[in-house]
Design an enzyme around this catalytic site. Structure first.
Site, mmCIF file in Angstrom:
data_model
loop_
_atom_site.group_PDB
_atom_site.id
_atom_site.type_symbol
_atom_site.label_atom_id
_atom_site.label_comp_id
_atom_site.label_asym_id
_atom_site.label_seq_id
_atom_site.Cartn_x
_atom_site.Cartn_y
_atom_site.Cartn_z
ATOM 1 C CE LYS A 123 32.729 105.532 19.432
ATOM 2 N NZ LYS A 123 31.467 105.557 18.749
ATOM 3 C CE LYS A 205 36.025 105.595 11.765
ATOM 4 N NZ LYS A 205 34.855 104.788 11.773
ATOM 5 C CE LYS A 208 27.745 109.002 11.801
ATOM 6 N NZ LYS A 208 27.873 107.700 12.415
HETATM 7 P P1 ATP Z 1 32.064 107.961 14.843
HETATM 8 O O1 ATP Z 1 32.872 109.143 14.407
HETATM 9 O O2 ATP Z 1 30.991 108.307 15.837
HETATM 10 O O3 ATP Z 1 32.907 106.786 15.222
HETATM 11 P P2 ATP Z 1 31.702 107.015 12.176
HETATM 12 O O4 ATP Z 1 31.639 108.108 11.179
HETATM 13 O O5 ATP Z 1 32.980 106.293 12.325
HETATM 14 O O6 ATP Z 1 31.216 107.527 13.569
HETATM 15 P P3 ATP Z 1 29.906 104.729 12.396
HETATM 16 O O7 ATP Z 1 28.498 105.041 12.753
HETATM 17 O O8 ATP Z 1 30.788 104.165 13.439
HETATM 18 O O9 ATP Z 1 30.552 106.036 11.759
HETATM 19 O O10 ATP Z 1 29.949 103.779 11.142
HETATM 20 C C1 ATP Z 1 28.898 103.500 10.271
HETATM 21 C C2 ATP Z 1 29.405 102.648 9.130
HETATM 22 O O11 ATP Z 1 30.235 103.420 8.279
HETATM 23 C C3 ATP Z 1 30.256 101.459 9.584
HETATM 24 O O12 ATP Z 1 29.975 100.333 8.791
HETATM 25 C C4 ATP Z 1 31.656 101.942 9.374
HETATM 26 O O13 ATP Z 1 32.561 100.891 9.170
HETATM 27 C C5 ATP Z 1 31.499 102.811 8.137
HETATM 28 N N1 ATP Z 1 32.472 103.878 8.104
HETATM 29 C C6 ATP Z 1 32.610 104.873 8.997
HETATM 30 N N2 ATP Z 1 33.611 105.708 8.657
HETATM 31 C C7 ATP Z 1 34.128 105.215 7.502
HETATM 32 C C8 ATP Z 1 35.198 105.620 6.650
HETATM 33 N N3 ATP Z 1 35.907 106.686 6.895
HETATM 34 N N4 ATP Z 1 35.451 104.887 5.563
HETATM 35 C C9 ATP Z 1 34.705 103.806 5.287
HETATM 36 N N5 ATP Z 1 33.692 103.359 6.041
HETATM 37 C C10 ATP Z 1 33.408 104.041 7.145
#
Ligand code: ATP
Ligand code: LTN
Length: 341
Positions: A123, A205, A208
């Protein structure tokens, strides 16, 4: 006295705590990897869930959009099946004990430990113009979230494993310096749907913050948009629907299809034998649309009843606060602060 304590601890349900940041629209990855599992855990555990809004300001937020994201995330989680009667569900910023314990735990966390966190490294590269102290101490606030509720288990995706490990270290350190104060939490990482990958780059992965909007399906995407994204999903030149190493795109689609239909990989392979990727992608798109439809409907109902939403998050905060205050007082007493009043 001792026996009674043992009896109640063996009888009580294990405590689960988890949180998600309201940092944007909820993705299919968030839902299949995290939220759906939370919902399933509510009957067997004492669950407490939060929107980690304090964590979200480690990245600059536009106020009106931030407020909207928080409310929408709250409504969407209810729509996914979080039941506020069973599981206190609140906003982290409403329970000030999080910020208070967060500060305290900062003083029990080493600079070196925080420097090793891969999320911090990622980040701070991504937001090079705003590498603030909060981004750095993010994991000790996360430890506070968990430890305040004496959580036994913390369901998180694999990406949060390192932070959880640090929470355990902080808890053990504090317990070692004083006396047992915190339950040392364990991770609860689901086997299926653990990691949903980007539809455009299945080695990354689904996230968002992906720049390529076609890589990421949002839970609130319309059926047309969902179908378009799946139809454009990256596959390979093998033209065969089977789960195998090196077939990241197909494996990911099979994983998603399996998650939303409950079918095994063998069943999916049999279903699509002799069929092409076009048919398969359409089927995955349709299954996802069907699965999300009732959630989207409930979401719109909740969003049209702001009073009900407020009742839920206010009550959630009250319930959470009672537990959190108890832990915080204990911590402060052990450190040597003079109790007020
Ligand atoms: P960012 O893009 O801002 O990192 P993010 O989409 O990765 O956001 P988080 O808010 O960091 O989402 O994660 C929320 C929850 O969703 C966490 O428990 C994380 O492990 C899970 N998560 C996020 N992306 C995935 C994914 N692609 N597959 C499975 N679990 C996920
Ligand atoms: N860092 C997590 C969100 C989060 C969390 C927590 C998860 C904040 N506090 C406590 C579990 C327990 C994330 O970004 N997914």
């Amino acid at each position: 006295m001792n026996t009674m304590h043992t009896e109640t601890t063996t009888e009580r349900k294990k405590v689960i705590f988890s949180a998600i940041q309201p940092s944007g629209s909820v993705t299919l990855g968030n839902y299949l990897g995290a939220l759906r599992n939370w919902v399933a855990l509510q009957d067997d555990y004492d669950c407490i869930f939060a929107l980690a809004d304090l964590h979200t300001i480690t990245v600059r937020q536009e106020p009106a959009k931030f407020r909207k994201n928080i409310l929408e995330a709250y409504a969407l989680l209810l729509a996914c099946g979080i039941d506020p009667e069973k599981s206190p569900f609140f906003m982290q910023s409403h329970v000030s004990a999080h910020a208070e314990l967060g500060w305290i735990l900062d003083c029990y966390t080493q600079f070196g430990e925080l420097s090793r966190m891969t999320q911090f490294k990622d980040k701070s590269q991504k937001h090079a113009d705003n590498v603030n102290a909060g981004l750095f101490t993010y994991p000790s606030l996360m430890a506070a979230d968990i430890l305040l509720y004496q959580a036994d288990l913390v369901p998180v995706g694999v990406d949060q494993k390192q932070h959880l490990e640090l929470s355990r270290n902080i808890a053990e350190r504090f317990n070692g310096i004083y006396s047992p104060t915190f339950t040392v939490p364990e991770g609860y990482i689901p086997k299926t749907g653990a990691k949903i990958m980007s539809l455009q780059d299945p080695t990354k992965k689904m996230s968002k913050s992906d720049e390529n909007v076609n890589g990421c399906v949002y839970v609130l995407d319309t059926p047309d948009v969902i179908m378009r994204k799946f139809r454009r999903a990256v596959t390979d030149s093998d033209a065969c629907i089977r789960y195998a190493e090196g077939k990241d795109g197909v494996n990911n689609l099979m994983g998603i299809y399996s998650c939303v239909t409950g079918k095994t990989y063998e069943e999916i392979e049999a279903e699509f034998e002799g069929k092409g990727y076009g048919d398969f992608k359409t089927a995955v798109g349709e299954a996802v649309i069907e699965h999300l439809k009732p959630i989207q409907e409930r979401f719109h109902q909740y969003m049209s009843d702001k009073e009900y939403l407020a009742k839920c998050y206010n009550e959630g905060a009250e319930k959470a606060e009672r537990i959190a205050r108890k832990t915080l007082s204990k911590v402060m007493r052990k450190i040597g602060f003079v109790p007020r009043g």
